[in-house]
Design a protein around this motif. Structure first.
Motif, PDB file in Angstrom:
ATOM      1  N   THR A 117     -49.440  27.428 -14.466  1.00  0.00           N
ATOM      2  CA  THR A 117     -50.849  27.725 -14.178  1.00  0.00           C
ATOM      3  C   THR A 117     -51.013  28.239 -12.752  1.00  0.00           C
ATOM      4  O   THR A 117     -51.780  29.174 -12.507  1.00  0.00           O
ATOM      5  CB  THR A 117     -51.712  26.472 -14.393  1.00  0.00           C
ATOM      6  N   GLY A 118     -50.287  27.659 -11.808  1.00  0.00           N
ATOM      7  CA  GLY A 118     -50.367  28.114 -10.419  1.00  0.00           C
ATOM      8  C   GLY A 118     -49.845  29.526 -10.239  1.00  0.00           C
ATOM      9  O   GLY A 118     -50.459  30.332  -9.542  1.00  0.00           O
ATOM     10  N   VAL A 124     -60.646  35.294 -13.889  1.00  0.00           N
ATOM     11  CA  VAL A 124     -59.527  34.593 -14.531  1.00  0.00           C
ATOM     12  C   VAL A 124     -58.782  33.731 -13.514  1.00  0.00           C
ATOM     13  O   VAL A 124     -58.404  32.588 -13.812  1.00  0.00           O
ATOM     14  CB  VAL A 124     -58.578  35.597 -15.217  1.00  0.00           C
ATOM     15  N   SER A 125     -58.607  34.239 -12.303  1.00  0.00           N
ATOM     16  CA  SER A 125     -57.930  33.428 -11.287  1.00  0.00           C
ATOM     17  C   SER A 125     -58.781  32.226 -10.888  1.00  0.00           C
ATOM     18  O   SER A 125     -58.250  31.150 -10.607  1.00  0.00           O
ATOM     19  CB  SER A 125     -57.578  34.264 -10.060  1.00  0.00           C
ATOM     20  N   SER A 126     -60.091  32.388 -10.887  1.00  0.00           N
ATOM     21  CA  SER A 126     -60.974  31.266 -10.578  1.00  0.00           C
ATOM     22  C   SER A 126     -60.909  30.201 -11.669  1.00  0.00           C
ATOM     23  O   SER A 126     -60.899  29.002 -11.376  1.00  0.00           O
ATOM     24  CB  SER A 126     -62.404  31.769 -10.404  1.00  0.00           C
ATOM     25  N   VAL A 127     -60.851  30.623 -12.925  1.00  0.00           N
ATOM     26  CA  VAL A 127     -60.706  29.673 -14.027  1.00  0.00           C
ATOM     27  C   VAL A 127     -59.346  28.978 -13.949  1.00  0.00           C
ATOM     28  O   VAL A 127     -59.243  27.760 -14.186  1.00  0.00           O
ATOM     29  CB  VAL A 127     -60.904  30.386 -15.382  1.00  0.00           C
ATOM     30  N   GLY A 128     -58.309  29.712 -13.584  1.00  0.00           N
ATOM     31  CA  GLY A 128     -56.990  29.101 -13.407  1.00  0.00           C
ATOM     32  C   GLY A 128     -56.992  28.057 -12.306  1.00  0.00           C
ATOM     33  O   GLY A 128     -56.364  26.995 -12.432  1.00  0.00           O
ATOM     34  N   LEU A 129     -57.709  28.340 -11.235  1.00  0.00           N
ATOM     35  CA  LEU A 129     -57.826  27.366 -10.157  1.00  0.00           C
ATOM     36  C   LEU A 129     -58.565  26.117 -10.625  1.00  0.00           C
ATOM     37  O   LEU A 129     -58.191  24.989 -10.268  1.00  0.00           O
ATOM     38  CB  LEU A 129     -58.530  27.999  -8.960  1.00  0.00           C
ATOM     39  N   ALA A 130     -59.593  26.294 -11.431  1.00  0.00           N
ATOM     40  CA  ALA A 130     -60.316  25.144 -11.977  1.00  0.00           C
ATOM     41  C   ALA A 130     -59.412  24.316 -12.888  1.00  0.00           C
ATOM     42  O   ALA A 130     -59.461  23.080 -12.871  1.00  0.00           O
ATOM     43  CB  ALA A 130     -61.549  25.614 -12.731  1.00  0.00           C
ATOM     44  N   ILE A 131     -58.566  24.976 -13.671  1.00  0.00           N
ATOM     45  CA  ILE A 131     -57.614  24.250 -14.522  1.00  0.00           C
ATOM     46  C   ILE A 131     -56.643  23.448 -13.660  1.00  0.00           C
ATOM     47  O   ILE A 131     -56.323  22.291 -13.979  1.00  0.00           O
ATOM     48  CB  ILE A 131     -56.867  25.234 -15.446  1.00  0.00           C
ATOM     49  N   LEU A 132     -56.198  24.046 -12.558  1.00  0.00           N
ATOM     50  CA  LEU A 132     -55.320  23.310 -11.649  1.00  0.00           C
ATOM     51  C   LEU A 132     -56.013  22.073 -11.081  1.00  0.00           C
ATOM     52  O   LEU A 132     -55.407  21.007 -10.961  1.00  0.00           O
ATOM     53  CB  LEU A 132     -54.850  24.206 -10.513  1.00  0.00           C
ATOM     54  N   PHE A 133     -57.282  22.207 -10.711  1.00  0.00           N
ATOM     55  CA  PHE A 133     -58.025  21.049 -10.220  1.00  0.00           C
ATOM     56  C   PHE A 133     -58.109  19.951 -11.277  1.00  0.00           C
ATOM     57  O   PHE A 133     -57.964  18.768 -10.972  1.00  0.00           O
ATOM     58  CB  PHE A 133     -59.425  21.444  -9.765  1.00  0.00           C
ATOM     59  N   PRO A 158     -61.870  16.378 -11.153  1.00  0.00           N
ATOM     60  CA  PRO A 158     -62.806  17.083 -12.033  1.00  0.00           C
ATOM     61  C   PRO A 158     -64.039  17.633 -11.322  1.00  0.00           C
ATOM     62  O   PRO A 158     -64.573  18.663 -11.730  1.00  0.00           O
ATOM     63  CB  PRO A 158     -63.193  16.023 -13.057  1.00  0.00           C
ATOM     64  N   TYR A 159     -64.495  16.973 -10.253  1.00  0.00           N
ATOM     65  CA  TYR A 159     -65.665  17.482  -9.548  1.00  0.00           C
ATOM     66  C   TYR A 159     -65.374  18.826  -8.880  1.00  0.00           C
ATOM     67  O   TYR A 159     -66.200  19.741  -8.917  1.00  0.00           O
ATOM     68  CB  TYR A 159     -66.153  16.465  -8.517  1.00  0.00           C
ATOM     69  N   ALA A 160     -64.208  18.941  -8.265  1.00  0.00           N
ATOM     70  CA  ALA A 160     -63.819  20.212  -7.656  1.00  0.00           C
ATOM     71  C   ALA A 160     -63.635  21.286  -8.720  1.00  0.00           C
ATOM     72  O   ALA A 160     -63.965  22.454  -8.503  1.00  0.00           O
ATOM     73  CB  ALA A 160     -62.538  20.032  -6.846  1.00  0.00           C
ATOM     74  N   ALA A 161     -63.123  20.903  -9.894  1.00  0.00           N
ATOM     75  CA  ALA A 161     -62.918  21.868 -10.973  1.00  0.00           C
ATOM     76  C   ALA A 161     -64.251  22.412 -11.483  1.00  0.00           C
ATOM     77  O   ALA A 161     -64.398  23.623 -11.673  1.00  0.00           O
ATOM     78  CB  ALA A 161     -62.144  21.221 -12.110  1.00  0.00           C
ATOM     79  N   VAL A 162     -65.210  21.532 -11.689  1.00  0.00           N
ATOM     80  CA  VAL A 162     -66.521  21.977 -12.169  1.00  0.00           C
ATOM     81  C   VAL A 162     -67.206  22.833 -11.113  1.00  0.00           C
ATOM     82  O   VAL A 162     -67.817  23.864 -11.435  1.00  0.00           O
ATOM     83  CB  VAL A 162     -67.389  20.764 -12.560  1.00  0.00           C
ATOM     84  N   LEU A 163     -67.092  22.457  -9.861  1.00  0.00           N
ATOM     85  CA  LEU A 163     -67.680  23.259  -8.787  1.00  0.00           C
ATOM     86  C   LEU A 163     -67.041  24.643  -8.731  1.00  0.00           C
ATOM     87  O   LEU A 163     -67.745  25.654  -8.576  1.00  0.00           O
ATOM     88  CB  LEU A 163     -67.505  22.542  -7.451  1.00  0.00           C
ATOM     89  N   GLU A 164     -65.731  24.711  -8.891  1.00  0.00           N
ATOM     90  CA  GLU A 164     -65.041  26.012  -8.897  1.00  0.00           C
ATOM     91  C   GLU A 164     -65.478  26.860 -10.086  1.00  0.00           C
ATOM     92  O   GLU A 164     -65.675  28.070  -9.960  1.00  0.00           O
ATOM     93  CB  GLU A 164     -63.535  25.804  -8.915  1.00  0.00           C
ATOM     94  N   LEU A 165     -65.635  26.247 -11.245  1.00  0.00           N
ATOM     95  CA  LEU A 165     -66.086  27.005 -12.422  1.00  0.00           C
ATOM     96  C   LEU A 165     -67.491  27.547 -12.229  1.00  0.00           C
ATOM     97  O   LEU A 165     -67.772  28.700 -12.568  1.00  0.00           O
ATOM     98  CB  LEU A 165     -66.035  26.127 -13.672  1.00  0.00           C
ATOM     99  N   VAL A 166     -68.369  26.729 -11.680  1.00  0.00           N
ATOM    100  CA  VAL A 166     -69.755  27.157 -11.514  1.00  0.00           C
ATOM    101  C   VAL A 166     -69.875  28.236 -10.450  1.00  0.00           C
ATOM    102  O   VAL A 166     -70.479  29.285 -10.669  1.00  0.00           O
ATOM    103  CB  VAL A 166     -70.661  25.948 -11.170  1.00  0.00           C
ATOM    104  N   VAL A 167     -69.298  27.991  -9.289  1.00  0.00           N
ATOM    105  CA  VAL A 167     -69.453  28.926  -8.179  1.00  0.00           C
ATOM    106  C   VAL A 167     -68.511  30.120  -8.311  1.00  0.00           C
ATOM    107  O   VAL A 167     -68.940  31.272  -8.274  1.00  0.00           O
ATOM    108  CB  VAL A 167     -69.225  28.211  -6.825  1.00  0.00           C
ATOM    109  N   GLY A 168     -67.223  29.852  -8.472  1.00  0.00           N
ATOM    110  CA  GLY A 168     -66.238  30.932  -8.478  1.00  0.00           C
ATOM    111  C   GLY A 168     -66.253  31.753  -9.737  1.00  0.00           C
ATOM    112  O   GLY A 168     -66.428  32.968  -9.704  1.00  0.00           O
ATOM    113  N   GLY A 169     -66.054  31.098 -10.865  1.00  0.00           N
ATOM    114  CA  GLY A 169     -65.925  31.818 -12.126  1.00  0.00           C
ATOM    115  C   GLY A 169     -67.214  32.395 -12.638  1.00  0.00           C
ATOM    116  O   GLY A 169     -67.222  33.455 -13.255  1.00  0.00           O
ATOM    117  N   GLY A 170     -68.305  31.732 -12.395  1.00  0.00           N
ATOM    118  CA  GLY A 170     -69.566  32.170 -12.954  1.00  0.00           C
ATOM    119  C   GLY A 170     -70.417  32.983 -12.014  1.00  0.00           C
ATOM    120  O   GLY A 170     -70.617  34.182 -12.211  1.00  0.00           O
ATOM    121  N   LEU A 171     -70.898  32.352 -10.989  1.00  0.00           N
ATOM    122  CA  LEU A 171     -71.920  32.949 -10.145  1.00  0.00           C
ATOM    123  C   LEU A 171     -71.446  34.209  -9.431  1.00  0.00           C
ATOM    124  O   LEU A 171     -72.095  35.254  -9.508  1.00  0.00           O
ATOM    125  CB  LEU A 171     -72.401  31.915  -9.128  1.00  0.00           C
ATOM    126  N   VAL A 172     -70.305  34.142  -8.761  1.00  0.00           N
ATOM    127  CA  VAL A 172     -69.838  35.277  -7.973  1.00  0.00           C
ATOM    128  C   VAL A 172     -69.474  36.456  -8.874  1.00  0.00           C
ATOM    129  O   VAL A 172     -69.842  37.601  -8.600  1.00  0.00           O
ATOM    130  CB  VAL A 172     -68.651  34.854  -7.088  1.00  0.00           C
TER     131      VAL A 172
END
Length: 87
Positions: free
Chosen positions: A12-13, A38-47, A53-67
């Motif tokens: 995954t990394g 896709v790289s942001s989702v991969g980072l969330a999977i790593l978290f 899990p809190y960092a993973a959800v934050l990464e999904l919301v901010v990185g994968g979605g919003l930006v």
């Protein structure tokens, strides 16, 4: 021999780093945004795999979605494809 958890984290990394590099070097902006998402989702999977899990959800919301969505909207409003400039 490393356990299956280590192998999953390693694969995954590597996939996350490769997609981030694709996002950097890609000339087509739509493909770059997709690679970034896709790289942001991969980072969330790593978290998630590293028990954060809190960092993973934050990464999904901010990185994968919003930006990614805001960047795509900006591309559509700016006219889509960019033109290549001859030197």
């Amino acid at each position: 021999m490393p356990g299956p958890d280590f192998i999953i984290v390693l694969v995954t990394g590597i996939a996350t780093v490769v997609m981030a590099l694709v996002a950097i070097v890609q000339e087509n902006l739509i493909r770059a945004v997709i690679a970034f998402a896709v790289s942001s989702v991969g980072l969330a999977i790593l978290f998630f795999l590293l028990a954060s899990p809190y960092a993973a959800v934050l990464e999904l919301v901010v990185g994968g979605g919003l930006v990614a969505v805001l960047f795509l909207v900006a591309l559509v409003l700016a006219g889509g494809e960019e033109e290549k400039v001859r030197a």
